[in-house]
Structures are given as structure tokens and as C-alpha cells.
Design a protein around this motif. Structure first.
Motif, PDB file in Angstrom:
ATOM      1  N   ASP A 187       0.803  -1.222   0.000  1.00  0.00           N
ATOM      2  CA  ASP A 187       0.000   0.000   0.000  1.00  0.00           C
ATOM      3  C   ASP A 187       0.836   1.272   0.000  1.00  0.00           C
ATOM      4  O   ASP A 187       0.297   2.365  -0.238  1.00  0.00           O
ATOM      5  CB  ASP A 187      -0.923   0.025   1.228  1.00  0.00           C
ATOM      6  CG  ASP A 187      -2.037  -1.002   1.136  1.00  0.00           C
ATOM      7  OD1 ASP A 187      -2.416  -1.346   0.012  1.00  0.00           O
ATOM      8  OD2 ASP A 187      -2.517  -1.443   2.193  1.00  0.00           O
ATOM      9  N   ALA A 188       2.136   1.164   0.279  1.00  0.00           N
ATOM     10  CA  ALA A 188       2.968   2.373   0.332  1.00  0.00           C
ATOM     11  C   ALA A 188       4.430   2.004   0.146  1.00  0.00           C
ATOM     12  O   ALA A 188       4.893   0.954   0.620  1.00  0.00           O
ATOM     13  CB  ALA A 188       2.784   3.093   1.663  1.00  0.00           C
ATOM     14  N   THR A 189       5.146   2.871  -0.547  1.00  0.00           N
ATOM     15  CA  THR A 189       6.601   2.789  -0.661  1.00  0.00           C
ATOM     16  C   THR A 189       7.151   4.184  -0.406  1.00  0.00           C
ATOM     17  O   THR A 189       6.758   5.147  -1.075  1.00  0.00           O
ATOM     18  CB  THR A 189       7.042   2.310  -2.060  1.00  0.00           C
ATOM     19  OG1 THR A 189       6.518   0.996  -2.296  1.00  0.00           O
ATOM     20  CG2 THR A 189       8.563   2.272  -2.158  1.00  0.00           C
ATOM     21  N   VAL A 190       8.036   4.288   0.571  1.00  0.00           N
ATOM     22  CA  VAL A 190       8.572   5.590   0.979  1.00  0.00           C
ATOM     23  C   VAL A 190      10.067   5.592   0.696  1.00  0.00           C
ATOM     24  O   VAL A 190      10.837   4.860   1.323  1.00  0.00           O
ATOM     25  CB  VAL A 190       8.310   5.841   2.480  1.00  0.00           C
ATOM     26  CG1 VAL A 190       8.929   7.166   2.912  1.00  0.00           C
ATOM     27  CG2 VAL A 190       6.806   5.812   2.770  1.00  0.00           C
ATOM     28  N   SER A 191      10.473   6.405  -0.245  1.00  0.00           N
ATOM     29  CA  SER A 191      11.881   6.471  -0.629  1.00  0.00           C
ATOM     30  C   SER A 191      12.721   7.091   0.478  1.00  0.00           C
ATOM     31  O   SER A 191      12.266   7.966   1.216  1.00  0.00           O
ATOM     32  CB  SER A 191      12.049   7.284  -1.909  1.00  0.00           C
ATOM     33  OG  SER A 191      11.362   6.673  -2.978  1.00  0.00           O
ATOM     34  N   VAL A 192      13.972   6.622   0.580  1.00  0.00           N
ATOM     35  CA  VAL A 192      14.953   7.208   1.491  1.00  0.00           C
ATOM     36  C   VAL A 192      15.992   7.916   0.638  1.00  0.00           C
ATOM     37  O   VAL A 192      16.670   7.287  -0.178  1.00  0.00           O
ATOM     38  CB  VAL A 192      15.615   6.138   2.381  1.00  0.00           C
ATOM     39  CG1 VAL A 192      16.660   6.772   3.303  1.00  0.00           C
ATOM     40  CG2 VAL A 192      14.555   5.393   3.197  1.00  0.00           C
ATOM     41  N   VAL A 193      16.103   9.239   0.788  1.00  0.00           N
ATOM     42  CA  VAL A 193      17.009  10.056  -0.019  1.00  0.00           C
ATOM     43  C   VAL A 193      18.013  10.726   0.913  1.00  0.00           C
ATOM     44  O   VAL A 193      17.616  11.427   1.847  1.00  0.00           O
ATOM     45  CB  VAL A 193      16.234  11.116  -0.829  1.00  0.00           C
ATOM     46  CG1 VAL A 193      17.202  11.941  -1.676  1.00  0.00           C
ATOM     47  CG2 VAL A 193      15.172  10.453  -1.690  1.00  0.00           C
ATOM     48  N   ASP A 194      19.289  10.489   0.668  1.00  0.00           N
ATOM     49  CA  ASP A 194      20.352  11.047   1.518  1.00  0.00           C
ATOM     50  C   ASP A 194      20.138  10.690   2.978  1.00  0.00           C
ATOM     51  O   ASP A 194      20.377  11.497   3.890  1.00  0.00           O
ATOM     52  CB  ASP A 194      20.428  12.570   1.366  1.00  0.00           C
ATOM     53  CG  ASP A 194      20.805  12.995  -0.045  1.00  0.00           C
ATOM     54  OD1 ASP A 194      21.583  12.257  -0.685  1.00  0.00           O
ATOM     55  OD2 ASP A 194      20.330  14.040  -0.504  1.00  0.00           O
ATOM     56  N   GLY A 195      19.643   9.472   3.204  1.00  0.00           N
ATOM     57  CA  GLY A 195      19.457   8.979   4.560  1.00  0.00           C
ATOM     58  C   GLY A 195      18.176   9.426   5.231  1.00  0.00           C
ATOM     59  O   GLY A 195      17.925   9.067   6.383  1.00  0.00           O
ATOM     60  N   ILE A 196      17.337  10.180   4.534  1.00  0.00           N
ATOM     61  CA  ILE A 196      16.113  10.723   5.129  1.00  0.00           C
ATOM     62  C   ILE A 196      14.893  10.126   4.424  1.00  0.00           C
ATOM     63  O   ILE A 196      14.713  10.342   3.227  1.00  0.00           O
ATOM     64  CB  ILE A 196      16.077  12.258   5.008  1.00  0.00           C
ATOM     65  CG1 ILE A 196      17.280  12.882   5.712  1.00  0.00           C
ATOM     66  CG2 ILE A 196      14.778  12.817   5.576  1.00  0.00           C
ATOM     67  CD1 ILE A 196      17.401  14.376   5.486  1.00  0.00           C
TER      68      ILE A 196
END
Length: 269
Positions: free
Chosen positions: A38-47
Motif C-alpha cells: 500500500d505504500a513505498t517511501v523512498s529514502v534520499v540522503d538517509g532521510i
């Protein structure tokens, strides 16, 4: 020595299940994912980058990030609104009010603290001496500074995420303590934010914050108009804020007013 951070208990806002970390080696593959898809949350530069509203506050505070902790921004404004009775360092009073030493945790574990609208991490870095802290903010620029400052100070007990205060992607009862400092008067719907903070705090958990009230310099119409025009500040009536906290499920509400600056503490029922 600061506490060691554990992976935050992120939860899907759609199905409520815990998000798991997916990291396959490449930077583009780093994400938190829902087991139901139901969800995918990207991690960018550790955040982790959770969904946030696209509004002017994010852009404004991105611009303020480089100077927020400089002698040109926070301290002069704090002195102006707090007056001569304000504590020299607001962070010391916030930590004192959190009562971290009274947190009921297992031996060897650190208390967990959620810092809502953490900005550049001023409060989070101070609290990290005695707790595992998660700081959330909508402004990517603020979070990038927060991450940089925490690394500069060698702090391992802090995690940061881009997230809206009115939609917290955490399990219920995930934290022992919560803070929201110098931001509640900026948020479009503070009642929803208070309800969300209450949801993710454990029963008996302490919520501490600082905000602006209609007193001292903020009784002056030109000052109110400038604060509204520049930062969209909506100072609270103290009695009204007490009622809002109680309506959100908090009890034992305590206020410490210094000029137009209000330090508050409440306990989740």
C-alpha cells in the motif's frame, strides 16, 4: 554519551501495518515498504521522504535553514518574544520538563522521543543526550541541516524523516515522550496535530512544547500583523490552547508563560 537510535516504528497510513526497510545495495533502492504493497517511501540522503503538503511553509523554511541557528535568526526572535523573563536557553527548560529520568523503560533501553516540526534539530540534539529521538519536519532543507549538525556532533541517537505533523506514519503508542517547539502556532490545523501526537504517545507519555500566545509584544497589532505577514503566525489564547490539549486527550496541563512565549507540558491519558 547519546543514546543509540533504533529503527523508528514507521507504520502505513493506509493499512496500519509496520513498514519494513528495503535496501538492495543501490541508492535508488533504499525505501520503506508496506507488506501489503500500500505504500513505498523512498529514502534520499538517509532521510525517509513521506508525503508532505506542497505549501509556502516548506519553501520559506528551506530558505531559512542556513541561518536558523545563526546569531541572526532564532536567538534575536526568542529574546524579542520571550522578554527578560525567558530562560537563557529554551532547550534546557524543555529537557527539564520532559522528565526523561522518570520514563518507565526496560534496563538498558533509552526513552523514545518524537520531535515534531524539528527544524534543524536544536531540540532533538539536546534531547539525544538521554533518549533515542526521531525528528520530523516537512522542510527538506531543515532536515538536511539537522542531519549534518547531528553528524558533526557525533550523535547516533537521532533519526530524521520528512513527514507532515498532521499525518504521522508511526504505530500508535510508539513513543514515551513528544515535543513540538516553536511550531504549533505555524501549523494549519493544530487540533489534528495534537490528536496525532496523542495517538503515537504511550498512555501516560509526556508531551512538552513551546508556542506563542497573545501576550506581551504579541498584544501589539503591528507586531501581530508582521508575524502574520512574514511567517503566517497564529498565536494562541492560552485558555483556548489548554482546552485544545484536553480535547486531544491530554491531562495535567501545565503552562509556564514568559512574555509571549509559552512553555507547556501535558500528559497523555
Amino acid at each position: 554519551m547519546d543514546a543509540t537510535a533504533t529503527e523508528p516504528r514507521y507504520a502505513c497510513r493506509r493499512c496500519g501495518r509496520r513498514l519494513s526497510r528495503r535496501k538492495s545495495g543501490g541508492e535508488d533502492d533504499d525505501a520503506f515498504v508496506c507488506p501489503n504493497g500500500d505504500a513505498t517511501v523512498s529514502v534520499v540522503d538517509g532521510i525517509p521522504r513521506f508525503p508532505v503538503p506542497d505549501d509556502s511553509h516548506e519553501t520559506l523554511f528551506d530558505r531559512l535553514a542556513p541561518i536558523y541557528e545563526s546569531p541572526f535568526w532564532f536567538d534575536p526572535l526568542y529574546r524579542f518574544v520571550g522578554g527578560p523573563g525567558a530562560p537563557r536557553d529554551d532547550r534546557e527548560l524543555v529537557v527539564e520538563m520532559l522528565e526523561l529520568e522518570n520514563t518507565n523503560v526496560a534496563d538498558g533501553d533509552a526513552p523514545t522521543v518524537l520531535d515534531v516540526a524539528c527544524g534543524t534539530g536544536r531540540i532533538a540534539r539536546t534531547v539525544a543526550a538521554d533518549a533515542a529521538v526521531v525528528g520530523i519536519d516537512i522542510a527538506a532543507g531543515m532536515l538536511e541541516r539537522a542531519t549534518r549538525y547531528a553528524a558533526r556532533n557525533g550523535l547516533d541517537g537521532i533519526a530524521f524523516a520528512q513527514m507532515s505533523a498532521d499525518e504521522l506514519w508511526f504505530d500508535a503508542d510508539a513513543f514515551d515522550r513528544g515535543t513540538c517547539c516553536w511550531a504549533l502556532h505555524l501549523l494549519p490545523d493544530p487540533d489534528v496535530v495534537l490528536e496525532e501526537i496523542g495517538r503515537v504517545l504511550r498512555s501516560g507519555g509526556v508531551f512538552v512544547g513551546t508556542t506563542l500566545v497573545e501576550d506581551y509584544v504579541l498584544e501589539l497589532l503591528p507586531v501581530r500583523a508582521t508575524a502574520k505577514g512574514v511567517l503566517d503566525v497564529e498565536p494562541f489564547d492560552a485558555t483556548d490552547l489548554r482546552q485544545r490539549l484536553r480535547a486531544a486527550g491530554f491531562s495535567s496541563v501545565e503552562f509556564d508563560r514568559r512574555g509571549a512565549a509559552l512553555f507547556f507540558r501535558a500528559r497523555r491519558e
